[in-house]
Design a protein around this motif. Structure first.
Motif, PDB file in Angstrom:
ATOM      1  N   ARG B  35      -5.495 -71.329 -26.204  1.00 23.15           N
ATOM      2  CA  ARG B  35      -5.577 -70.255 -25.200  1.00 23.15           C
ATOM      3  C   ARG B  35      -7.001 -69.773 -24.964  1.00 23.15           C
ATOM      4  N   GLN B  36      -7.883 -70.713 -24.662  1.00 24.80           N
ATOM      5  CA  GLN B  36      -9.274 -70.364 -24.401  1.00 24.80           C
ATOM      6  C   GLN B  36      -9.497 -70.146 -22.908  1.00 24.80           C
ATOM      7  N   THR B  37     -10.192 -69.089 -22.588  1.00 23.23           N
ATOM      8  CA  THR B  37     -10.604 -68.885 -21.198  1.00 23.23           C
ATOM      9  C   THR B  37     -11.883 -69.693 -20.964  1.00 23.23           C
ATOM     10  N   PRO B  38     -12.197 -69.993 -19.702  1.00 23.99           N
ATOM     11  CA  PRO B  38     -13.470 -70.671 -19.424  1.00 23.99           C
ATOM     12  C   PRO B  38     -14.659 -69.911 -20.020  1.00 23.99           C
ATOM     13  N   GLN B  39     -14.632 -68.573 -19.971  1.00 24.71           N
ATOM     14  CA  GLN B  39     -15.726 -67.779 -20.536  1.00 24.71           C
ATOM     15  C   GLN B  39     -15.877 -68.048 -22.028  1.00 24.71           C
ATOM     16  N   MET B  40     -14.732 -68.073 -22.732  1.00 21.16           N
ATOM     17  CA  MET B  40     -14.789 -68.287 -24.185  1.00 21.16           C
ATOM     18  C   MET B  40     -15.350 -69.665 -24.506  1.00 21.16           C
ATOM     19  N   ILE B  41     -14.955 -70.659 -23.726  1.00 20.66           N
ATOM     20  CA  ILE B  41     -15.415 -72.028 -23.997  1.00 20.66           C
ATOM     21  C   ILE B  41     -16.924 -72.122 -23.785  1.00 20.66           C
ATOM     22  N   VAL B  42     -17.397 -71.560 -22.682  1.00 18.35           N
ATOM     23  CA  VAL B  42     -18.822 -71.668 -22.366  1.00 18.35           C
ATOM     24  C   VAL B  42     -19.655 -70.863 -23.370  1.00 18.35           C
ATOM     25  N   GLU B  43     -19.164 -69.670 -23.723  1.00 19.34           N
ATOM     26  CA  GLU B  43     -19.884 -68.840 -24.706  1.00 19.34           C
ATOM     27  C   GLU B  43     -19.966 -69.561 -26.052  1.00 19.34           C
ATOM     28  N   ALA B  44     -18.875 -70.177 -26.472  1.00 18.70           N
ATOM     29  CA  ALA B  44     -18.881 -70.921 -27.743  1.00 18.70           C
ATOM     30  C   ALA B  44     -19.844 -72.095 -27.654  1.00 18.70           C
ATOM     31  N   ALA B  45     -19.856 -72.787 -26.525  1.00 23.57           N
ATOM     32  CA  ALA B  45     -20.744 -73.944 -26.369  1.00 23.57           C
ATOM     33  C   ALA B  45     -22.206 -73.508 -26.472  1.00 23.57           C
ATOM     34  N   ILE B  46     -22.516 -72.330 -25.911  1.00 27.52           N
ATOM     35  CA  ILE B  46     -23.895 -71.836 -25.958  1.00 27.52           C
ATOM     36  C   ILE B  46     -24.269 -71.440 -27.384  1.00 27.52           C
TER      37      ILE B  46
END
Lengths: 323, 154
Positions: B35-46
């Motif tokens: 249940r990851q939002t796009p924001q969570m995925i991008v923030e984690a990637a950064i």
């Protein structure tokens, strides 16, 4: 000299610059050292807190809850979560973020996962330098979550100002608690999963253990035992209070300085150790190594003389005096 | 490696099998959970400074979620990360997904070795150097043997 652009970006709050610098540190890139030298002069403001305890004790969830509580107190929080590397493939699965999803999207929280990469003390070799980067980036509290630790993984003492040891009910009798090692390093004990049966008994056993320690009685800081339920967040505000109290106590008693001194000393020793190994690797060829090893195995010489020869060849004066 | 489960689908066995296979291939895998939002995925990637993002999706919401992930990556200046997807991706959507810059779209039954090889072949080898150009050319505080070698290599 002026700071490197990537350091300036970190100091200005650029999260990508911070993340990139941590990667350089982890990879032991040659650029990491001059960057760290600059970062060191900008740090020294963060409260560095280590959380350790056995696997499954609830460290990740407790870190998440503690970070939320400290956010309510308007602090900026950096988190480093260490998980083990596979001894076979060198790979790792870093799953601590799963428990920290409630922190996602908060620009005042920065979470970095780290694989232990063969380091044995519960941290990665790069953890201390990663903390240095977070410290320079201006986080108020830095929470370090160690690898799930048993009894002897006490490296966190050399990285943190305040060590929280997380225990859970039903992990063994009171003899476990008087063994040396991890239980000696606690500044604060947490009995997590306190909603389970046996929590009061575990807390009582820890209290008994602390009462047996004559040295501790002379110290200004009395190690508190905090019961928490990380899943619900119960007891977490009290834990945050104890953290603040411990930092205040370290400051009052001058221990903050002496701990920093001890840590700087062990860090410099580790760097010198590495420099020495590098020097040996650069001076002694693989063939020479193997020849010396063979001679020791064949009992033509002994390990002490062989090591002495190497010491002489890298120019250690003390080794010559022994002749 | 960031292995992420975007959207509202809880079937993460595939993602876990993949994470395990990548681990056994010697990679460090950050698994985000479901249940990851796009924001969570991008923030984690950064924050994790990953080399690649692998999204596993079975819910059919990929055409809604993938563009948002790519847009957020762009907004944050993340242009050197390999983005891959897998799961249930209908053939007719694949061209549009690839148009977004998402590569290596692997469906059910793909051997793990194929995915691992694809990752190895496609992560940008020079990811780290772009931020360091000023350091390498400046060089004053910085005269180790390794840096001279890396400058020579450039």
């Amino acid at each position: 000299m002026a700071n490197y652009p990537i350091v300036e970006r970190l100091l200005a709050g650029d999260r990508r610059a911070l993340a990139r610098i941590v990667t350089l540190i982890e990879n032991n890139a040659p650029e990491a050292r001059p960057i760290l030298a600059q970062l060191h002069t900008h740090g020294g403001h963060a409260h560095i807190v280590g959380l350790t305890g056995s696997p499954g004790a609830g460290k990740s969830t407790l870190v998440m809850q503690l970070a939320r509580e400290l956010r309510r107190r308007e602090q900026r929080i950096g988190i480093i979560a260490v998980d083990p590397s596979s001894p076979f493939s060198g790979g790792a699965i870093l799953g601590d973020r799963i428990r920290m999803q409630e922190l996602a999207g908060d620009p005042n929280v920065f979470i970095r996962s780290m694989a232990s990469r063969g380091s044995l003390g519960g941290l990665a070799t790069a953890t201390r330098d990663a903390v240095r980067a977070l410290d320079a980036a201006g986080f108020d509290t830095i929470l370090i979550e160690t690898v799930g630790a048993g009894q002897a993984e006490v490296e966190i003492v050399r990285a943190a100002q305040t060590v929280i040891v997380v225990t859970v009910p039903g992990m063994g009798d009171d003899i476990q608690a008087i063994k040396a090692g991890i239980l000696e390093i606690a500044d604060i004990f947490v009995v997590n999963k306190a909603d389970r049966p046996g929590a009061d008994q575990t807390a009582a056993e820890l209290r008994m253990l602390l009462s047996l320690d004559e040295q501790r009685k002379e110290r200004a800081w009395r190690v508190p035992i905090v019961k928490t339920s990380a899943a619900s967040g119960e007891g977490v505000p009290e834990l945050a209070d104890k953290l603040a109290a411990h930092l205040a106590s370290l400051r009052e008693t001058g221990q903050l300085g002496s701990r920093s001194g001890r840590q700087a000393r062990s860090e410099m020793l580790a760097l010198l150790h590495q420099a020495l190994l590098d020097k040996i690797a650069a001076t002694i060829s693989t063939e020479d190594w193997n020849r010396l090893i063979d001679e020791v195995v064949e009992r033509q010489t002994d390990p002490y003389s062989a090591a002495g020869e190497i010491a002489r060849r890298i120019g250690l004066a003390a080794a010559q005096e022994q002749d | 490696m960031l292995v992420a489960k975007p959207g509202l689908d809880g079937h993460d066995r595939g993602a876990k099998v993949l994470a395990r296979a990548l681990r056994d291939a010697g990679m460090e895998v950050i698994y985000t959970g479901i249940r990851q939002t796009p924001q969570m995925i991008v923030e984690a990637a950064i924050q994790e400074d990953v080399d690649a993002i692998l999204m596993s999706i079975l819910s059919g919401a990929h055409m809604a979620i993938f563009p948002k992930v790519m847009e957020l990556l762009r907004q944050n200046g993340v242009d050197d990360v390999l983005v891959m997807a897998g799961g249930i991706l209908p053939d007719e959507d694949i061209p549009a997904i690839e148009q977004m810059g998402i590569k290596g779209n692997f469906g059910p039954g793909t051997p793990m070795a194929t995915i691992i090889e694809y990752v190895r072949a496609n992560i940008a080898p020079e990811r780290l150097t772009q931020d360091l150009a000023p350091l390498r050319s400046g060089g004053a505080a910085f005269d180790t043997q390794e840096s001279q070698q890396s400058q020579a290599a450039q």
